[in-house]
Design an enzyme around this catalytic site. Structure first.
Site, PDB file in Angstrom:
ATOM      1  N   SER A 167       0.836  -1.206   0.000  1.00 39.40           N
ATOM      2  CA  SER A 167       0.000   0.000   0.000  1.00 39.40           C
ATOM      3  C   SER A 167       0.862   1.243   0.000  1.00 39.40           C
ATOM      4  O   SER A 167       1.642   1.478   0.922  1.00 39.40           O
ATOM      5  CB  SER A 167      -0.910   0.006   1.240  1.00 39.40           C
ATOM      6  OG  SER A 167      -1.358   1.320   1.509  1.00 39.40           O
ATOM      7  N   ASP A 316      -6.315   0.615  -8.904  1.00 39.37           N
ATOM      8  CA  ASP A 316      -7.561   1.393  -8.949  1.00 39.37           C
ATOM      9  C   ASP A 316      -8.374   1.135 -10.211  1.00 39.37           C
ATOM     10  O   ASP A 316      -9.482   1.654 -10.357  1.00 39.37           O
ATOM     11  CB  ASP A 316      -7.238   2.890  -8.837  1.00 39.37           C
ATOM     12  CG  ASP A 316      -6.704   3.242  -7.451  1.00 39.37           C
ATOM     13  OD1 ASP A 316      -7.047   2.528  -6.489  1.00 39.37           O
ATOM     14  OD2 ASP A 316      -5.942   4.211  -7.345  1.00 39.37           O
TER      15      ASP A 316
HETATM   16  C1  S3P Z   1      -3.094   5.755  -3.349  1.00 41.16           C
HETATM   17  C2  S3P Z   1      -2.745   4.461  -3.098  1.00 41.16           C
HETATM   18  C3  S3P Z   1      -3.639   3.312  -3.347  1.00 41.16           C
HETATM   19  C4  S3P Z   1      -4.774   3.690  -4.290  1.00 41.16           C
HETATM   20  C5  S3P Z   1      -5.416   4.998  -3.906  1.00 41.16           C
HETATM   21  C6  S3P Z   1      -4.397   6.120  -3.923  1.00 41.16           C
HETATM   22  C7  S3P Z   1      -2.123   6.824  -3.050  1.00 41.16           C
HETATM   23  O1  S3P Z   1      -4.208   2.896  -2.117  1.00 41.16           O
HETATM   24  O2  S3P Z   1      -5.730   2.668  -4.304  1.00 41.16           O
HETATM   25  O3  S3P Z   1      -6.459   5.302  -4.782  1.00 41.16           O
HETATM   26  O4  S3P Z   1      -2.329   7.978  -3.506  1.00 41.16           O
HETATM   27  O5  S3P Z   1      -1.130   6.551  -2.362  1.00 41.16           O
HETATM   28  P1  S3P Z   1      -3.486   1.810  -1.154  1.00 41.16           P
HETATM   29  O6  S3P Z   1      -2.273   2.458  -0.623  1.00 41.16           O
HETATM   30  O7  S3P Z   1      -4.496   1.518  -0.092  1.00 41.16           O
HETATM   31  O8  S3P Z   1      -3.209   0.633  -2.044  1.00 41.16           O
END
Ligand code: S3P
Length: 430
Positions: A167, A316
């Protein structure tokens, strides 16, 4: 609740521009707020998520000024935010809540973060646990797993954290807290995720270290220089037009000026593997990121198996990928994507349920789904589940349904793409 009717259209043709990248827009507000001096940012995304980040920062004493199409952000320095008088509302935005958590953990005052009915159900222990290890008081509802979240931080110690989840939000929260700690803070991820945070902070003068095995470190105790930045377009928004071009024979769409960070372009690679004619052309750099155009021409598609290591760079895009898989020959299988259950909706069940309404055969697994393409599609009334990407993906699928579809809860698109419905109407009317 807004309803939108989407009819099967003629070929979609021409150039499209999409709003500024959402991930970069959050960071282009938050990081300058921690800099010494005034930053100037153009092309910020106008959706509700990014607005939530800006509103939280205003409550924390950050001053913004609009000037000739740019936003000026007065930096407060690392650790220089002020105690908010009210609870900070992150609305629907997981990025706001998780990145802000890392920053608030570095401040000695009390702060509380909350969000809408979706966000307060999303997992937060993944961020609170490491921040607590660094020495912050970091509490949440349901035994420190859910928002509202409470922080009283300051005097953090550095940390080496092996994150159980891939993440970028978790990685970013820890790196941001690391800016406030003494020594080098390291984060290791099970699979590499988008690296906007480390790129941008590095560009602002932070000492960032990379090691093999998906490890990134940041040195605390320094300062950040202000930035001047043009935010490129959002590849996750571009994905809807790429998907739309594949729904209607004869389509040929070019999406201009989008961020081509390789942690973000996985969807286009998947399309290419399915046999789609997709050209990705980098034209320049902006915001320390490669930027360019993506052209997608209607093509007949073959099913593929998405591998777990392909998931983060397309994380996403699985709602719109579901629409695309519905018109590919054979069974498309997605595995290693359990994180989809923790997005703005449970995107495994929500996507499967909506595709099924149109007659698409779908199976779900704990960590993914299998979608059989080329079944006869029938008109359906879809629900957005209050999830922006579901709303737009079901609009894309509707383009391939003889008789079209209806999307209920269409207003959810405003979270990341307020102009989506107008652009769809313009493109399909051409
Ligand atoms: C994001 C990371 C992702 C993504 C979100 C935006 C970011 O989430 O799904 O729309 O800007 O760091 P996760 O870190 O939960 O995977």
């Amino acid at each position: 609740m807004a309803k939108k009717e989407v009819r099967a259209s003629g070929p979609l043709r021409g150039d499209v521009r999409v709003p500024g990248d959402k991930s970069l827009s959050h960071r282009a507000l938050l990081f300058p707020a921690l800099a010494e001096g005034t930053s100037k940012v153009r092309g910020l995304q106008g959706g509700l998520d990014v607005r939530a980040t800006r509103d939280c920062l205003t409550r924390l004493g950050v001053v913004f000024r609009e000037e000739e199409g740019a936003l000026l952000i007065e930096g407060r320095g690392i650790g220089g935010l002020s105690e908010p008088e009210v609870i900070l509302d992150c609305a629907n935005s997981g990025t706001t809540m998780r990145l802000m958590s890392g920053v608030l953990a570095g401040h000695p005052f009390l702060s509380v973060l909350t969000g809408d009915e979706h966000l307060i159900k999303r997992p937060m222990a993944r961020v609170l646990d490491p921040l607590r290890e660094m020495g912050a008081l970091a509490l949440g509802r349901r035994e420190d797993t859910l928002a509202p979240l409470v922080f009283r931080g300051g005097s953090l110690r550095s940390l080496t954290w092996k994150s159980p989840v891939a993440s970028a939000q978790v990685k970013s929260a820890i790196l941001l807290a690391g800016l406030h700690a003494r020594g080098v803070t390291w984060v290791e991820e099970p699979k590499p995720t988008r690296d906007h945070t480390e790129r941008m902070l590095g560009g602002m003068g932070a000492k960032v270290f990379y090691e093999d095995g998906n490890r990134v470190g940041i040195k605390g105790g320094g300062s950040l220089s202000p930035i001047e930045m043009d935010v490129p377009g959002d590849p996750s928004s571009a994905a809807f037009w790429a998907g739309a071009a594949l729904m209607v024979p004869g389509s040929d769409v070019t999406i201009r000026n989008i961020c081509l960070n390789e942690g973000r372009t996985g969807f286009f690679n998947l399309l290419r593997r399915m046999g789609a004619e997709v050209e990705v052309k980098a034209t320049h750099e902006a915001a320390g990121e490669p930027v360019g155009d993506v052209r997608v021409r209607y093509s007949t598609l073959e099913a593929i198996e998405v591998l777990p290591e392909e998931v983060p760079a397309a994380i996403d895009e699985f709602p719109v990928f579901g629409a695309v898989a519905s018109i590919a020959r054979g069974e498309t299988v997605i595995r290693g994507a359990e994180e989809l259950r923790f997005k703005e909706s449970d995107r495994i069940e929500a996507v499967a349920g909506e595709l099924a309404k149109a007659g698409v055969p779908v199976k779900t697994f704990e960590d993914g789904m299998a979608i059989t393409g080329l079944a006869k599609l029938s008109p359906a009334t879809f629900s957005s589940h209050g999830d922006h990407r579901l709303a737009m993906s079901m609009a894309v699928l509707s383009l391939a349904i003889p008789g079209g579809g209806v999307v209920e809860g269409a207003e959810a698109a405003s979270v990341s793409y307020p102009e989506f419905w107008n652009t769809l109407a313009t493109l399909s009317a051409k």
